[in-house]
Scaffold this motif. Structure first.
Motif, PDB file in Angstrom:
ATOM      1  N   SER A  30       0.833  -1.007   0.093  1.00 59.99           N
ATOM      2  CA  SER A  30       0.053   0.006  -0.046  1.00 59.99           C
ATOM      3  C   SER A  30       0.803   1.260  -0.242  1.00 59.99           C
ATOM      4  CB  SER A  30      -1.016   0.183   1.492  1.00 59.99           C
ATOM      5  OG  SER A  30      -1.690  -0.940   1.483  1.00 59.99           O
ATOM      6  N   ARG A  35      -3.192   5.038   3.935  1.00 57.72           N
ATOM      7  CA  ARG A  35      -3.092   3.715   3.410  1.00 57.72           C
ATOM      8  C   ARG A  35      -4.176   3.528   2.212  1.00 57.72           C
ATOM      9  NH1 ARG A  35      -4.105  -1.621   6.943  1.00 57.72           N
ATOM     10  NH2 ARG A  35      -1.650  -1.508   7.511  1.00 57.72           N
ATOM     11  N   ASN A  49      -4.418   0.939  -0.820  1.00 55.16           N
ATOM     12  CA  ASN A  49      -3.600  -0.475  -1.311  1.00 55.16           C
ATOM     13  C   ASN A  49      -3.659  -0.569  -2.771  1.00 55.16           C
ATOM     14  OD1 ASN A  49      -6.203  -1.933  -2.422  1.00 55.16           O
ATOM     15  ND2 ASN A  49      -7.035  -1.549  -0.316  1.00 55.16           N
TER      16      ASN A  49
END
Ligand code: SF4
Length: 355
Positions: A11, A39, A41
């Motif tokens: 990520s 974050r 991904n």
């Protein structure tokens, strides 16, 4: 490491990794990530077409997050409503049980952005045990909503231990899981996961899609796998400025959700969370969107528009007003086309109600 864990490991978490998007404010992104984690991904990143689009705004930090002085750190007063850490007991017969501090993506508008993905959110065997002990003692609790963070970021084994322990408490009838994984990391939904979950029925899942661009073949497959093992799927969408604040976008989303076997459940007015003020829409916008849905699309595609009252006041449904007058013998209203109609009202006396 399973394949979804490998995807998650790659990520994006710092600004420099977004340099391939022209127009991104990398300095601003960097500043925000010192306060609130990022974050994104690789799966969700692959859905972003350009800086500033509806998916970018949900996933990528915005400098306004750290300039917001109006929002509340804990708008729903969850910490004060927690008799033990990570268990929020607001309504008499149901609780919110936070079992994971991690998500497959850190949504910029998250109500729990004060702690999700941060070291402040401590969840371990001891906090889970304390939650289970509380539930054993409080026999009036019939329903447990597992949330976090995202419960589906736990391994199958860890999640199964929690479900098994909950099923050993006779007073708990329904287990609900709140997860954004079918939208943000659909490959996490595996056959093994679905087979494990269905051992603990009745299980319900409320997932969270905010834009039709999130309904990909992978997302549809994940939702089907869960529906195929008998899990009723609902969706809680948040109305977000610059992401989905139009009748056309919401209508398309609701219809596409139905087509992948997910029932639109709530359309939420954004909470008063600090760091999210730039996402908030006027309540009138939500009412206008609801008017564009009611009567115009299948009733199954119409969610309840609601806000979560600050300070733990609970959910308040916000419904467009169709009633023009409510008399003793008749009620007049406007229908979904805006045409006047009336309906003979038997009146309170006729059904034995005394006011
Ligand atoms: S998935 Fe849910 S809990 Fe996690 S960051 Fe997004 S809104 Fe918050």
């Amino acid at each position: 490491m399973t394949s979804w864990q490998k995807i998650l490991k790659n990520s994006v978490s710092c600004a420099g990794q977004l340099s391939s998007f022209p127009g991104g404010d990398l300095e601003g992104i960097e500043e925000v990530t010192n306060v609130y984690p990022m974050r994104i991904n690789p799966y969700y990143l692959g859905l972003i077409k350009q800086a500033g689009d509806s998916l970018w705004r949900q996933a990528v930090p915005d400098i306004r997050e750290i300039q917001d002085s109006t929002g509340m750190v804990d708008p729903l007063d969850e910490e004060n409503l927690s008799p033990v850490p990570n268990l929020v007991h607001k309504y008499p017969d149901r609780v919110l049980f936070l079992v994971s501090s991690q998500c497959a993506m850190y949504c910029r508008f998250c109500t729990r952005k004060r702690k999700v993905g941060k070291s402040e959110m401590v969840i371990n065997d001891a906090t889970i045990r304390a939650g289970l002990d509380y539930l054993e003692k409080k026999t009036q609790i019939r329903e447990v909503l597992l949330s976090g963070g995202d419960p589906l970021l736990l391994t199958d084994n860890r999640l199964e231990k929690i479900l098994k322990a909950l099923r050993q408490i006779p007073s708990i009838e329904v287990i609900r899981i709140g997860t954004r994984v079918p939208c943000t990391l659909p490959m996490r939904v595996t056959r093994d996961l679905a087979a494990m979950l269905c051992k603990y029925h009745p299980i319900y899942i409320n997932t969270h899609f905010n834009h039709s661009a999130e309904i990909t073949p992978q997302a549809a497959h994940a939702c089907s796998m869960l529906a195929n093992v008998g899990i009723p799927m609902g969706c809680q969408t948040v109305l977000l400025q610059g992401v989905n604040d139009s009748s056309e976008i919401i209508r398309e989303l609701m219809l596409k959700l139905l087509a992948i076997r997910v029932k639109p459940y709530y359309l939420f007015q954004a909470d008063l969370t600090r760091g999210t003020n730039h996402f908030r829409t006027p309540v009138e916008k939500g009412l206008e969107i609801m008017r564009s849905l009611i009567g115009h699309v299948s009733g199954m595609a119409v969610p309840t528009f609601a806000l979560d009252a600050p300070g733990g006041g609970g959910k308040i449904p916000l419904t467009p007003d169709y009633i023009q007058s409510l008399g003793e013998n008749s009620i007049t209203f406007k229908n979904y086309h805006g045409l006047p109609c009336s309906y003979p009202n038997p009146g309170t006396a006729a059904i034995g109600i005394e006011i």
